[in-house]
Design an enzyme around this catalytic site. Sequence first.
Site, mmCIF file in Angstrom:
data_model
loop_
_atom_site.group_PDB
_atom_site.id
_atom_site.type_symbol
_atom_site.label_atom_id
_atom_site.label_comp_id
_atom_site.label_asym_id
_atom_site.label_seq_id
_atom_site.Cartn_x
_atom_site.Cartn_y
_atom_site.Cartn_z
ATOM 1 C CD GLU A 1 -47.547 -4.823 71.253
ATOM 2 O OE1 GLU A 1 -46.808 -4.626 72.241
ATOM 3 O OE2 GLU A 1 -47.913 -3.915 70.479
ATOM 4 C CG HIS B 1 -48.202 -1.498 73.698
ATOM 5 N ND1 HIS B 1 -47.052 -2.245 73.593
ATOM 6 C CD2 HIS B 1 -47.960 -0.572 74.655
ATOM 7 C CE1 HIS B 1 -46.143 -1.801 74.452
ATOM 8 N NE2 HIS B 1 -46.672 -0.780 75.108
ATOM 9 C CB CYS C 1 -44.326 1.197 73.822
ATOM 10 S SG CYS C 1 -44.682 2.017 75.402
#
Length: 241
Positions: free
Chosen positions: A183, A181, A97
């Site tokens: 994660e 993202h 990001c």
Amino acid sequence: MPDVPHVALLDASLDDTHVQRNFTRELDARLSIVRVSEGEPLAPWPDAGAPRADWPYDALIVSGSQSSVYDDRPWIASVERYVQRALASEAPVLGVCWGHQLLAQTLGGTVRSQERYELGYVSVEQVAEDAIWDDVPHLFTVFATHSDAVTQLPKDATLLAENEAGVQAFRHGSAVGVQFHPEYDRRCAQDMIRRKSLPDAEKQAALDTITDANVQAARAPKQLLHNFLRMAKSHRTAHSA
């Protein structure tokens, strides 16, 4: 400890945004977390002529942030200089990001604010083959939250993925940037949407994308984190030979 790479996580977040919880959960690595947004120092690069092995990390990951990469903040300039050194030595770097945008800017690309806020679970399509995509579906679902975007890739960069919002991933040498993202989990996605200073209707539309199906589908692109760690281990082996 198992033979895992030593990764420096450059935490660029400005408050508790789950960065450390998310990456600690997802990465099978020895993780050194550095709050770069608070001025915490990274291990210095070896002096000119010193062995590359004197640098303690095998790779860098640059996290997301609530700032913009073009903001005039001393810590951002410091991170950019450090990333430049990593790129010059061909160390593996993954930007997520904000980190993706910082990589693009550091390499000479352009980052601009966008009228449309991309927020929620979205579809992304691979447009070029790359080792970062091993075992990741060609069309995948992942969480996104950003209003800035890479509007021009750096020279010699390869576009790796995109969607209707624009550039979603690129490679330049040993560096990979992903706008989304990989994660995130459900808890993080919900919390980040609710924090946004956006009209309630926009936030609700984003919350509506947090379905069981999307959360499950977003597990597949987490594989790119494991692929990156594999690259880091290969880099360590090459530089320790």
